[in-house]
Design a protein around this motif. Structure first.
Motif, mmCIF file in Angstrom:
data_model
loop_
_atom_site.group_PDB
_atom_site.id
_atom_site.type_symbol
_atom_site.label_atom_id
_atom_site.label_comp_id
_atom_site.label_asym_id
_atom_site.label_seq_id
_atom_site.Cartn_x
_atom_site.Cartn_y
_atom_site.Cartn_z
ATOM 1 N N ASP A 97 -8.528 -7.077 -5.277
ATOM 2 C CA ASP A 97 -7.723 -8.252 -4.959
ATOM 3 C C ASP A 97 -7.950 -8.672 -3.516
ATOM 4 O OD1 ASP A 97 -6.577 -6.231 -3.675
ATOM 5 O OD2 ASP A 97 -4.527 -6.662 -4.289
ATOM 6 N N ILE A 99 -6.313 -8.084 -0.824
ATOM 7 C CA ILE A 99 -6.163 -7.036 0.201
ATOM 8 C C ILE A 99 -7.470 -6.239 0.289
ATOM 9 C CG2 ILE A 99 -4.799 -5.073 0.947
ATOM 10 C CD1 ILE A 99 -2.523 -6.085 -0.760
ATOM 11 N N PHE A 147 -1.242 -13.684 2.361
ATOM 12 C CA PHE A 147 -0.002 -13.228 1.719
ATOM 13 C C PHE A 147 0.936 -14.387 1.422
ATOM 14 C CE2 PHE A 147 0.043 -8.520 3.188
ATOM 15 C CZ PHE A 147 -0.939 -8.266 2.271
ATOM 16 N N SER A 150 -0.232 -15.574 -1.669
ATOM 17 C CA SER A 150 0.098 -14.585 -2.695
ATOM 18 C C SER A 150 1.547 -14.676 -3.102
ATOM 19 C CB SER A 150 -0.129 -13.167 -2.183
ATOM 20 O OG SER A 150 -1.403 -13.005 -1.745
ATOM 21 N N SER A 155 1.130 -13.120 -6.830
ATOM 22 C CA SER A 155 0.031 -12.230 -7.186
ATOM 23 C C SER A 155 -0.906 -12.105 -5.991
ATOM 24 C CB SER A 155 -0.731 -12.800 -8.374
ATOM 25 O OG SER A 155 -1.931 -12.091 -8.544
ATOM 26 N N THR A 156 -1.562 -10.946 -5.873
ATOM 27 C CA THR A 156 -2.592 -10.831 -4.844
ATOM 28 C C THR A 156 -3.969 -10.969 -5.471
ATOM 29 O OG1 THR A 156 -2.584 -8.458 -5.100
ATOM 30 C CG2 THR A 156 -1.269 -9.350 -3.320
ATOM 31 N N ASN A 157 -3.988 -11.229 -6.763
ATOM 32 C CA ASN A 157 -5.239 -11.398 -7.479
ATOM 33 C C ASN A 157 -5.803 -12.788 -7.192
ATOM 34 O OD1 ASN A 157 -7.174 -11.686 -9.440
ATOM 35 N ND2 ASN A 157 -6.079 -10.325 -10.830
ATOM 36 N N MET A 161 -4.229 -16.461 -7.974
ATOM 37 C CA MET A 161 -3.806 -17.299 -6.849
ATOM 38 C C MET A 161 -4.409 -18.691 -6.985
ATOM 39 S SD MET A 161 -4.144 -14.421 -3.914
ATOM 40 C CE MET A 161 -4.087 -15.403 -2.457
ATOM 41 N N TRP B 418 -2.344 -0.208 0.480
ATOM 42 C CA TRP B 418 -2.359 -1.249 -0.551
ATOM 43 C C TRP B 418 -1.041 -1.243 -1.324
ATOM 44 C CZ3 TRP B 418 -2.453 -1.674 -5.971
ATOM 45 C CH2 TRP B 418 -3.002 -2.850 -6.485
ATOM 46 N N GLN B 422 1.824 -4.083 -1.540
ATOM 47 C CA GLN B 422 2.299 -4.633 -2.809
ATOM 48 C C GLN B 422 3.818 -4.597 -2.868
ATOM 49 O OE1 GLN B 422 0.670 -6.279 -4.810
ATOM 50 N NE2 GLN B 422 -1.430 -5.749 -4.361
ATOM 51 N N LEU B 425 5.235 -7.306 -0.630
ATOM 52 C CA LEU B 425 5.060 -8.674 -1.135
ATOM 53 C C LEU B 425 6.071 -9.026 -2.207
ATOM 54 C CD1 LEU B 425 1.215 -9.075 -1.263
ATOM 55 C CD2 LEU B 425 2.850 -10.319 0.108
ATOM 56 N N ALA B 541 -1.160 -7.718 -9.585
ATOM 57 C CA ALA B 541 -2.191 -7.166 -8.709
ATOM 58 C C ALA B 541 -2.916 -6.058 -9.429
ATOM 59 C CB ALA B 541 -1.558 -6.610 -7.442
#
Lengths: 315, 681
Positions: A97, A99, A147, A150, A155-157, A161, B418, B422, B425, B541
């Motif tokens: 992702d 990150i 972020f 996100s 989502s951090t995908n 996004m 990570w 998560q 967030l 994620a």
């Protein structure tokens, strides 16, 4: 199997077109400065020549010096495979992702700095020290910037996004403006462009990135240079697809993909033009003005997060 | 269960106690073999390594099976020793066990040359008691046992700090350590006494069910938090840590920095999360933990960046990493306060994962520092250099530690950061409140700390292992022996495994969550695939370290095959801009590497720079120039020196009471007695 194939193809496309984008930028810059500039294939010729040359290893270089270019190249190439370019849903963007994307850039930078420290020359140390100092401020700003997106996309995908940005009917999201501003500032710093760093200087007082790779030659230099060009194109693709994704293909059909490619090429040329204008118009900043610049980016990104949290929270 | 198949030799209580018993046996072995110095060294530390393996096994059993209780007829007549192995204790037993095993193997080699010339009985015995103390704290099921073992751990480690007692600085560090340890113990004791007063029992089982008013509960939180925070080294309570850890022998400082401060994290979890219970917790508790964690994370790494003593630098990084753990715990407490059980479990798992990771890579780095010290007798970064050629294996292992602590993929530090990101967030899932608005700030601080750590470890690795040797001792250094290398290789290997296979490790760690939170990461366990780490949901994620590793290997290979092979590589001297000869002193030093950051953060460091120059009558013809810079730890000036001055002022105020003849003292005793009698009537 097709999504994987498409993913690999679009990554290869990004990797192979990276030198071209660098050449386009050079050409536009030259035209703006009333020069003719090198041809569009010059970057490829340079890389080909470097790959063919016999590399010179400084005496006392350890295995890290020889390994570093491969790690830099591999990490950047992997980053290219993570970012959705033409197609929104790609399998590799689920494997890593946003990150991880920042982590991969950090890995590449870590080894660039180690390669610089390896010989023990003052230039290498100076470059590593400066680069790591500035990236220590730029990296958190970049993380905070993505972020914000996100949090909006939950989502951090990267695929999710971009999908949210594409289809989300959000009325007014001021936090995204903050994120865009912060990421633009960071992108200039991370790719080492004016006003943060000057990629064409070799003056000891102003070098940052160039000082780190001063001892490299031959194929090692080629790999690092190529990775750098990839990074520039990658940052542009990331910014365009996150904040201006319209046109990107959502289904795997040839016309949609072709349309996405054309539109992305058009958008990138526009962004490159802006960058060329900026580089012609501005001078490089003094090194010790940079913390203010990067601190501003960090602050804007944090403000973006707070704005999102206070105004747009989905409690 | 497989453990219940053959009761007797494999019974749970035997497994539970075999680690501590073996460690305790080391005392006897060390005393019995005091004549045969070399054999003794080998036997004692191999026993310690084996006890570590048993401890790990016991820990895994604790994680997987229902809680085991045990009564030992030791201690006070009316209070037998209560021991209990639950998943929380089991997890920390694993952390202790893994590092004790590695340090045990390492110590055989590390102390071999010292054992020939020096009497190491004191070190052996304090090592064994220290390990027993840590395990006892983790297994304790009543406050009395807890405090006894806590003190055993603190006092035994005091002897590490003053082991080289010939130097005055070490004795001073030892005194500071003992002072802070006992201040912490007093605070913990007072939190236990509040719980005792409510339930009239030392047993944790009773303490879990006591009901107290919110004021008393907050008092328990503050005293326990401060007490355990002192031991863990949370800023501004960290002041003893960079003094005490560097002066202990390296194998001991690996354990102190790797595990002992984690035992404080355990204590905090036991008292606040387990005994008091998060259902009784107030909102600001989590906020305070989060704020303390964020300030420790950034403050620790900023101070570490300016250190020149390698072990001191690593000690400051422990402050930073404890901060990261506290950020995870604080997030979990806030989520639990808002009733988000599964998010709280995510925060807890992130914190525990980082606990395990930090134990491994900090243990590895301290052992590496010991190897460097052993080979060169230098601990100042600016005296080292070029060791990658003299100590190639140590260099690789140390590099793994550096990459892991810098949170770079695909190593383990990245996974826990990570997970923490998560968790952070998920802040928008909470109601709008100033408390939850803290979370974005702490995420920013975590990102800053991570990036600064990478900067710091470029400096560490680059100055120590790369470039050319700066002193002659370094130029002739030799690789350390196989024992030390294998002691370091074990945690290095685990760093990689934990980085690649979080999917298998997280369900194990997640066993802890139900006992503390009444919820766990169940959702992800059912939905997750062996390849994908999806802590919340696949849409939210996902991370697949294996794919990342394989793809990057593939890309690296492709890059390697890109050029025509067989092209020779020419070696040539470094271009020196025409200067006739470069010497090692022209290299960048640790001081110059961190100069830009010193300038950027000068309000925090308040650097004091001195330049003295000697010239040949003209300022342009310099004969000699000397530069020195000192930075300050603000906590000393702002917190400790005022307290010290106040204490001194108070004691001077009572001076007149002591400057008396014997009859004066007697009359004081008489007056006191009279006053006390007055109370009785």
């Amino acid at each position: 199997m097709t999504p994987w194939l498409l993913n690999i193809v679009q990554a290869l496309l990004l990797i192979s077109l990276a030198p071209l984008s660098a050449a386009v930028l050079k050409k536009m810059k030259a035209r703006l400065q009333n020069r003719r500039g090198p041809g569009l294939l010059q970057s490829y010729r340079d890389l080909g020549k470097l790959f063919g040359k016999e590399p010179i290893l400084p005496e006392g270089a350890s295995w890290i010096f020889r390994l570093a270019p491969y790690i830099i190249f591999a990490a950047t190439a992997l980053a290219c495979a993570i970012v959705p370019v033409l197609l929104v849903q790609t399998p590799l963007s689920a494997a890593a992702d946003v990150i991880t994307l920042v982590g991969l850039f950090a890995l590449a930078r870590f080894f660039t700095a180690l390669g610089a420290m390896d010989i023990g020359t003052a230039f290498g140390g100076m470059g590593a020290s400066r680069e790591m100092t500035f990236s220590a401020l730029a990296e958190p700003a970049m993380l905070m910037g993505v972020f914000v997106v996100s949090m909006a996309a939950e989502s951090t995908n990267l695929s999710t996004m971009i999908h949210t940005m594409l289809n989300g009917h959000f009325g007014l999201r001021p936090s995204l403006a903050f994120a865009l501003a912060a990421l633009l500032l960071v992108a200039i710093a991370e790719t080492g462009r004016i006003p943060v760093d000057n990629p064409s200087t070799h003056l000891e007082l102003t070098m940052v990135h160039e000082a780190m790779i001063l001892e490299y030659s031959g194929r090692y230099l080629a790999l690092i240079e190529w990775a750098n060009q990839m990074k520039l194109l990658l940052f542009m693709t990331l910014l365009l697809n996150l904040f201006c994704p319209w046109g990107i293909a959502e289904e795997k059909t040839a016309p949609a993909l072709l349309f996405a490619a054309e539109l992305l090429a058009f958008k990138s040329v526009f962004l490159l033009g802006l960058l060329a204008l900026l580089e012609t118009w501005m001078a490089k900043m003094r090194i010790f003005r940079l913390p203010e610049y990067l601190g501003t980016a960090f602050l804007i990104a944090i403000l973006g997060m707070l704005t999102h949290y206070i105004l747009e929270g989905t409690a | 269960m497989f453990f219940e198949m053959n009761e007797g030799i494999m019974s749970p209580s035997v497994i539970m106690l075999s680690g501590p018993a073996l460690a305790l046996f080391v005392c006897v072995a060390s005393l019995a073999l005091s004549k045969a110095k070399e054999i003794r060294n080998r036997i004692t530390y191999l026993l310690i390594a084996i006890s570590g393996a048993f401890t790990t096994a016991a820990g895994v059993m604790g994680l997987l099976s229902p809680p085991q209780q045990l009564l030992l007829p030791l201690g006070l007549p009316w209070l037998p020793m209560h021991l209990r192995l639950d998943p929380l204790a089991g997890f920390f037993m694993v952390v202790i066990g893994l590092l004790v095993t590695s340090v045990g193997i390492y110590s055989v080699g590390y102390l071999r040359s010292r054992a020939k010339t020096q009497n190491l009985t004191l070190l052996d015995i304090s090592m064994s008691l220290f390990i027993v103390g840590m395990q006892g704290v983790v297994l304790a099921d009543d406050a009395y046992t807890f405090m006894i073992f806590w003190e055993l751990m603190s006092v035994a480690s005091y002897f590490f700090v003053i082991f080289d007692h010939e130097r005055e600085a070490n004795r001073k560090a030892g005194f500071l350590y003992l002072l802070m340890a006992h201040l912490g113990a007093l605070l913990i004791l007072s939190s236990f006494s509040i719980l005792y007063a409510a339930g009239k029992s030392f047993e944790f089982e009773v303490m879990r069910n006591v009901h107290l008013s919110s004021t008393w509960l907050s008092l328990v939180f503050l005293t326990a938090g401060l007490g355990f925070g002192l031991k863990a080294g949370i800023i501004p309570l960290h002041i003893w840590l960079p003094e005490a850890h560097p002066v202990a022998p390296s194998n001991a400082s690996a354990l102190m920095s790797g595990v002992m401060i984690k035992v404080a994290v355990f204590g905090f979890l036991r008292v606040i999360w387990d005994l008091v219970g998060l259902d009784q917790a107030q909102g600001w508790w989590g906020g305070l933990v989060l704020a303390a964690g964020s300030s420790s994370a950034v403050g620790g790494v900023l101070l570490a960046l300016q250190q020149h003593n390698l072990k001191r630098l690593l000690a400051y990084h422990s402050v930073e990493n404890i901060g990261i753990i506290a950020i995870g715990l604080g997030l979990a407490m806030i989520f639990a306060h808002f009733g988000q059980g599964d998010l709280a479990a995510l925060g807890l798992v992130a914190a525990l994962y980082h606990t395990l990771n930090h134990a491994l890579f900090k243990g590895l780095l301290f052992m590496g520092a010991g190897a460097i010290l052993h080979a060169t007798h230098h601990r100042n970064l600016d005296h080292l250099g070029g060791l990658i050629r003299r100590m190639p294996v140590t260099a690789v292992l140390f590099l793994i530690g550096c990459i892991s602590i810098s949170a770079l993929p695909p190593f383990n530090g990245f996974v826990s950061e990570w997970l923490t990101f998560q968790a952070a967030l998920m802040a928008p899932k909470l109601e709008n409140s100033p408390l939850a608005a803290l979370i974005p700030f702490s995420a920013a601080m975590l990102a800053l700390a991570g990036a600064l750590t990478a900067t710091c470890f470029i400096k560490v690795f680059g100055i120590i292992f790369q470039g050319t040797p700066r002193t002659s001792a370094v130029a002739t250094a030799h690789e350390v022996n196989g024992w030390m290398l294998s002691g370091m290789a074990l945690p290095a290997l685990l760093c990689l495994i934990l980085g690649i296979s979080p999917v298998w490790v997280i369900p194990l760690i997640d066993q802890v969550s139900p006992t503390l939170l009444a919820s766990n990461l169940e959702r992800s366990l059912t939905g997750s695939h062996w390849l994908w780490l999806t802590p919340l949901s696949p849409e939210r994620a996902s991370y697949s370290p294996l794919i990342v590793l394989l793809t990057s290997l593939l890309a690296g290979l492709a890059a390697f095959l890109l050029h025509r092979r067989g092209k020779p590589v020419r070696h040539a001297p470094v271009w020196s801009c025409g200067h006739p000869d470069l010497n090692p002193r022209m290299q960048y030093t640790a001081t110059s590497f961190s100069q830009p950051l010193r300038r950027i953060f000068s309000t925090i460091y308040q650097p004091h720079e001195e330049v003295s120059r000697l010239d040949h009558g003209n300022p342009l013809l310099v004969k000699r120039i000397r530069f020195s810079v000192h930075i300050q730890d603000l906590a000393w000036n702002l917190l400790y020196l005022p307290v010290k001055r106040t204490v001194e002022w108070l004691t001077r105020g009572t001076d007149w009471l002591q400057r008396r003849q014997i009859h004066g003292h007697l009359s004081l005793v008489f007056v006191t007695l009279l006053i006390l009698l007055g109370f009785l009537i």
